[in-house]
Scaffold this motif. Structure first.
Motif, PDB file in Angstrom:
ATOM      1  N   GLY A   4      14.141  42.514   8.143  1.00 33.46           N
ATOM      2  CA  GLY A   4      13.433  42.786   9.125  1.00 33.46           C
ATOM      3  C   GLY A   4      13.700  41.368   9.968  1.00 33.46           C
ATOM      4  N   PHE A   5      13.630  40.887   9.120  1.00 27.97           N
ATOM      5  CA  PHE A   5      14.208  39.145   9.466  1.00 27.97           C
ATOM      6  C   PHE A   5      15.460  39.002  10.486  1.00 27.97           C
ATOM      7  N   TYR A   6      16.508  40.023   9.481  1.00 32.86           N
ATOM      8  CA  TYR A   6      17.754  39.705   9.411  1.00 32.86           C
ATOM      9  C   TYR A   6      18.337  40.203  10.469  1.00 32.86           C
ATOM     10  N   ASP A   7      17.883  40.847  11.005  1.00 32.43           N
ATOM     11  CA  ASP A   7      17.945  42.383  11.745  1.00 32.43           C
ATOM     12  C   ASP A   7      17.716  41.465  13.503  1.00 32.43           C
ATOM     13  N   VAL A   8      16.121  41.329  13.305  1.00 31.19           N
ATOM     14  CA  VAL A   8      16.032  40.086  14.287  1.00 31.19           C
ATOM     15  C   VAL A   8      16.731  39.611  14.819  1.00 31.19           C
ATOM     16  N   LEU A   9      17.131  38.664  14.239  1.00 32.36           N
ATOM     17  CA  LEU A   9      17.719  37.002  14.052  1.00 32.36           C
ATOM     18  C   LEU A   9      19.129  37.523  14.641  1.00 32.36           C
ATOM     19  N   LEU A  10      19.654  38.568  13.704  1.00 30.06           N
ATOM     20  CA  LEU A  10      21.043  38.722  14.475  1.00 30.06           C
ATOM     21  C   LEU A  10      21.156  39.031  15.343  1.00 30.06           C
ATOM     22  N   GLU A  11      19.889  39.900  16.063  1.00 32.97           N
ATOM     23  CA  GLU A  11      19.957  40.770  17.732  1.00 32.97           C
ATOM     24  C   GLU A  11      20.610  39.932  18.323  1.00 32.97           C
ATOM     25  N   LEU A  12      19.379  38.442  17.454  1.00 34.21           N
ATOM     26  CA  LEU A  12      19.261  37.189  19.005  1.00 34.21           C
ATOM     27  C   LEU A  12      20.157  36.780  19.027  1.00 34.21           C
ATOM     28  N   LEU A  13      21.418  36.609  17.641  1.00 32.26           N
ATOM     29  CA  LEU A  13      23.003  35.320  17.480  1.00 32.26           C
ATOM     30  C   LEU A  13      23.675  36.696  18.399  1.00 32.26           C
ATOM     31  N   THR A  14      23.240  37.793  18.583  1.00 30.94           N
ATOM     32  CA  THR A  14      24.831  38.558  19.658  1.00 30.94           C
ATOM     33  C   THR A  14      24.030  39.338  20.903  1.00 30.94           C
ATOM     34  N   ASP A  15      22.740  38.645  21.827  1.00 30.63           N
ATOM     35  CA  ASP A  15      22.517  39.674  22.588  1.00 30.63           C
ATOM     36  C   ASP A  15      22.690  38.703  24.196  1.00 30.63           C
ATOM     37  N   GLU A  16      24.268  39.469  24.932  1.00 28.78           N
ATOM     38  CA  GLU A  16      24.600  38.941  26.008  1.00 28.78           C
ATOM     39  C   GLU A  16      23.757  38.093  26.754  1.00 28.78           C
ATOM     40  N   GLU A  17      22.151  38.489  27.134  1.00 26.21           N
ATOM     41  CA  GLU A  17      21.772  37.693  28.124  1.00 26.21           C
ATOM     42  C   GLU A  17      21.460  36.027  27.333  1.00 26.21           C
ATOM     43  N   ASP A  18      21.347  36.484  26.351  1.00 26.28           N
ATOM     44  CA  ASP A  18      21.804  34.289  25.581  1.00 26.28           C
ATOM     45  C   ASP A  18      22.835  33.358  25.637  1.00 26.28           C
ATOM     46  N   LYS A  19      23.950  34.547  26.749  1.00 25.67           N
ATOM     47  CA  LYS A  19      25.333  33.832  25.831  1.00 25.67           C
ATOM     48  C   LYS A  19      25.470  32.257  26.278  1.00 25.67           C
ATOM     49  N   GLU A  20      24.920  31.545  27.484  1.00 20.59           N
ATOM     50  CA  GLU A  20      25.377  30.481  27.057  1.00 20.59           C
ATOM     51  C   GLU A  20      24.619  29.249  26.030  1.00 20.59           C
ATOM     52  N   GLU A  21      23.585  29.782  25.113  1.00 22.92           N
ATOM     53  CA  GLU A  21      22.470  28.997  24.206  1.00 22.92           C
ATOM     54  C   GLU A  21      23.557  29.456  22.999  1.00 22.92           C
ATOM     55  N   ILE A  22      23.532  30.604  23.015  1.00 18.34           N
ATOM     56  CA  ILE A  22      24.245  31.561  21.739  1.00 18.34           C
ATOM     57  C   ILE A  22      25.564  30.230  21.496  1.00 18.34           C
ATOM     58  N   ASP A  23      27.010  30.324  22.901  1.00 19.11           N
ATOM     59  CA  ASP A  23      27.551  29.601  22.242  1.00 19.11           C
ATOM     60  C   ASP A  23      27.869  28.020  22.463  1.00 19.11           C
ATOM     61  N   ALA A  24      26.722  27.991  22.803  1.00 20.40           N
ATOM     62  CA  ALA A  24      26.480  25.999  22.543  1.00 20.40           C
ATOM     63  C   ALA A  24      26.017  26.022  20.795  1.00 20.40           C
ATOM     64  N   LEU A  25      25.182  26.955  20.843  1.00 19.61           N
ATOM     65  CA  LEU A  25      24.723  27.152  19.368  1.00 19.61           C
ATOM     66  C   LEU A  25      25.530  27.162  18.423  1.00 19.61           C
ATOM     67  N   PHE A  26      27.174  27.733  18.373  1.00 20.21           N
ATOM     68  CA  PHE A  26      28.286  28.216  17.735  1.00 20.21           C
ATOM     69  C   PHE A  26      28.754  26.645  17.614  1.00 20.21           C
ATOM     70  N   ALA A  27      28.849  26.634  18.976  1.00 23.61           N
ATOM     71  CA  ALA A  27      29.642  24.854  19.031  1.00 23.61           C
ATOM     72  C   ALA A  27      29.069  23.906  18.207  1.00 23.61           C
ATOM     73  N   TRP A  28      27.914  23.657  18.245  1.00 15.44           N
ATOM     74  CA  TRP A  28      27.512  22.430  17.000  1.00 15.44           C
ATOM     75  C   TRP A  28      27.506  23.188  15.702  1.00 15.44           C
ATOM     76  N   TRP A  29      26.963  24.239  15.642  1.00 15.42           N
ATOM     77  CA  TRP A  29      27.151  24.721  14.132  1.00 15.42           C
ATOM     78  C   TRP A  29      29.193  24.202  13.956  1.00 15.42           C
ATOM     79  N   ASN A  30      29.934  24.504  14.611  1.00 17.84           N
ATOM     80  CA  ASN A  30      30.739  24.678  14.031  1.00 17.84           C
ATOM     81  C   ASN A  30      31.502  23.248  13.526  1.00 17.84           C
ATOM     82  N   ARG A  31      31.209  22.536  14.717  1.00 19.50           N
ATOM     83  CA  ARG A  31      31.441  21.298  14.377  1.00 19.50           C
ATOM     84  C   ARG A  31      30.756  20.261  13.532  1.00 19.50           C
ATOM     85  N   CYS A  32      29.560  20.514  12.972  1.00 20.54           N
ATOM     86  CA  CYS A  32      28.710  20.117  12.314  1.00 20.54           C
ATOM     87  C   CYS A  32      28.750  20.515  10.617  1.00 20.54           C
ATOM     88  N   VAL A  33      29.489  21.485  10.932  1.00 25.40           N
ATOM     89  CA  VAL A  33      29.302  22.265   9.358  1.00 25.40           C
ATOM     90  C   VAL A  33      30.376  22.463   9.059  1.00 25.40           C
TER      91      VAL A  33
END
Length: 187
Positions: free
Chosen positions: A155-184
């Motif tokens: 359930g935790f995995y599914d809810v988190l995956l849903e959050l990370l693919t939510d179009e309503e939060d696209k701006e925050e998600i894009d910023a998050l992935f840009a950070w991860w890709n730079r950082c890791v």
């Protein structure tokens, strides 16, 4: 995991045995604080006791503190620091780049999982996977199971995956992935 949560040059008190998970989770002050849902205050003894005896249950969509940068949650801005916790980054590097990339940043002599599998950017699934693995490693659950009702890892995995693919939060998600890709992956 125990090495990552132990203060540098210090020790956990009480110590956590590597082969005994019963002492982890909400039973230990350090792992309990990291797993404590952000909407609860681990320093409140009633909360601590409630989580330890199962009187308080943790929903799949209750984010644990370890998921936030510096384990700090801002109720006014829930995206601030979300999924930027040091423990997550460390675990991601350990799993996807190489265990040695965690300790000193040096390059391993063998290709990491990300390179072997052609992973050129962080994905919603990879972040959700790592967060689920860290949550399990900190917990007192002895066996990782989809049917585990106490940790509800699926359930935790599914809810988190849903959050990370939510179009309503696209701006925050894009910023998050840009950070991860730079950082890791590009480090």
């Amino acid at each position: 995991m125990i090495d990552w949560i132990t203060p540098m040059g210090g020790q956990l008190n009480p110590a956590i045995k590597r082969n005994k998970k019963a002492e982890r989770g909400f039973q230990h002050d350090v792992t309990g604080a990291l797993l404590c849902p952000v909407e609860l205050n681990w320093d409140n003894n009633e909360v601590k006791v409630g989580l330890r005896i199962g009187e308080l249950t943790v929903a799949a969509d209750s984010w644990p503190r370890f998921m936030y940068r510096d384990n700090a949650y801002d109720p006014e801005n829930p995206w601030k620091g979300l999924l930027r916790g040091k423990l997550l980054v460390t675990a991601f590097k350990h799993i996807f780049t190489s265990p040695t990339s965690v300790d000193d940043g040096s390059r391993a002599t063998r290709a990491g999982n990300a390179r072997i599998h052609g992973m050129t950017s962080v994905t919603p699934g990879s972040i959700a996977y790592v967060a689920t693995q860290v949550r399990f490693a900190l917990s007192s659950a002895e066996v990782f199971s989809r049917s585990d009702t106490a940790m509800n890892s699926a359930g935790f995995y599914d809810v988190l995956l849903e959050l990370l693919t939510d179009e309503e939060d696209k701006e925050e998600i894009d910023a998050l992935f840009a950070w991860w890709n730079r950082c890791v992956l590009s480090c």
